[in-house]
Design a protein around this motif. Structure first.
Motif, short mmCIF file in Angstrom:
data_model
loop_
_atom_site.label_atom_id
_atom_site.label_comp_id
_atom_site.label_asym_id
_atom_site.label_seq_id
_atom_site.Cartn_x
_atom_site.Cartn_y
_atom_site.Cartn_z
N PHE A 200 0.83 -1.21 0.00
CA PHE A 200 0.00 0.00 0.00
C PHE A 200 0.86 1.25 0.00
CE2 PHE A 200 -2.02 3.52 2.06
CZ PHE A 200 -3.27 3.58 1.45
N THR A 201 1.83 1.33 0.90
CA THR A 201 2.65 2.53 0.99
C THR A 201 3.49 2.70 -0.27
OG1 THR A 201 4.32 1.27 2.25
CG2 THR A 201 2.74 2.57 3.51
N ALA A 202 3.94 1.60 -0.87
CA ALA A 202 4.72 1.69 -2.10
C ALA A 202 3.87 2.25 -3.24
CB ALA A 202 5.28 0.33 -2.49
N PHE A 203 2.64 1.73 -3.39
CA PHE A 203 1.80 2.20 -4.48
C PHE A 203 1.24 3.60 -4.20
CE2 PHE A 203 1.79 -2.24 -5.90
CZ PHE A 203 2.03 -2.03 -7.25
N ALA A 204 1.11 3.99 -2.94
CA ALA A 204 0.74 5.37 -2.63
C ALA A 204 1.81 6.32 -3.16
CB ALA A 204 0.55 5.55 -1.13
N ALA A 205 3.08 5.93 -3.03
CA ALA A 205 4.16 6.75 -3.58
C ALA A 205 4.10 6.78 -5.11
CB ALA A 205 5.51 6.23 -3.10
#
Length: 253
Positions: A200-205
């Motif tokens: 999630f945090t990777a794709f938010a970036a």
């Protein structure tokens, strides 16, 4: 998920996971963007968000105008529906074969206050135009979208062909190498993420980075440009999230 790039070079900015960011990401990826509260509770469980935390966040989001609530169903507000439209465009920009023409927008309005000038700059940037000099904005005319009619009130729009090489002009308008370096770093980070929260945090970036892609004609891009790969990876992830959420909804029927 957010919109500003917030990254430079090969650095990847990972923001803390929050109930608000998870809820918005789930809803921004759904069409229509709405879910019953019981399904939201189940959908956020893989991210370690408790039901009580979620309900408190939902109340704050309704009060802030992020969400609308009716009969136990939460939906994006009108303001965030516009954000969803921009996010969809960032993931699936519509292009056409480039004939060498450039869009030029020349700001003609005078006497505007700083807030109005800042808003106009933001609008032009969202249209993937870049500023050549103060008040003069350019981009290749390869996007399949009209410029908003409201621009006529503050600017004049033209088609132009610079005397300089198109690659030189593009390189002067956008820091393509820096955007590409961050893009490749994001793809590497996505490939290593192996938990729901890490992904999630990777794709938010990723989705914060995508709106800054100028979506130039291929002839103007550096070799190994990561824009298409980033959009494809995020589109797959969004379909995955939407599929899991719809699966939860189907089980509850």
């Amino acid at each position: 998920m957010g919109e500003d790039a917030g990254q430079r070079g090969d650095e990847v900015e990972l923001r803390p996971l929050s109930a608000r960011s998870v809820v918005l990401s789930l809803l921004l990826g759904l069409h229509p963007p709405e879910l019953p509260v019981r399904e939201l509770v189940r959908a956020v469980e893989p991210f370690g968000i408790a039901g009580t935390t979620l309900r408190a966040a939902l109340s704050r989001m309704v009060a802030a105008g992020d969400l609308r609530r009716a009969d136990g169903v939460y939906a994006l507000s009108d303001r965030l529906l516009e954000r969803q439209r921009r996010q969809d465009d960032a993931v699936h920009p519509e292009t056409r074969t480039w004939d060498g023409d450039w869009e030029m927008v020349v700001v003609t309005a005078i006497g505007r206050d700083p807030a109005d000038r800042a808003e106009l700059r933001a609008r032009l940037t969202r249209l993937r135009l870049a500023e050549l000099r103060e008040g003069v904005w350019l981009r290749p005319a390869n996007l399949r979208r009209p410029l908003p009619e409201a621009l006529d009130e503050v600017a004049q729009c033209y088609r132009a062909r610079p005397d300089l090489s198109a690659r030189e002009v593009a390189a002067g308008l956008w820091d393509l190498d820096a955007w590409a370096a961050t893009g490749h770093a994001l793809l590497d980070h996505v490939a290593r993420a192996d938990t729901p929260s890490a992904r999630f945090t990777a794709f938010a970036a990723v989705v914060r980075h995508l709106p800054a892609d100028p979506v130039l004609p291929p002839a103007l891009l550096p070799d190994d440009w990561p824009g298409a790969a980033l959009r494809a990876a995020y589109a797959r992830y969004r379909r995955e999230l939407a599929g899991e959420t719809r699966g939860l909804t189907s089980e509850a029927v």
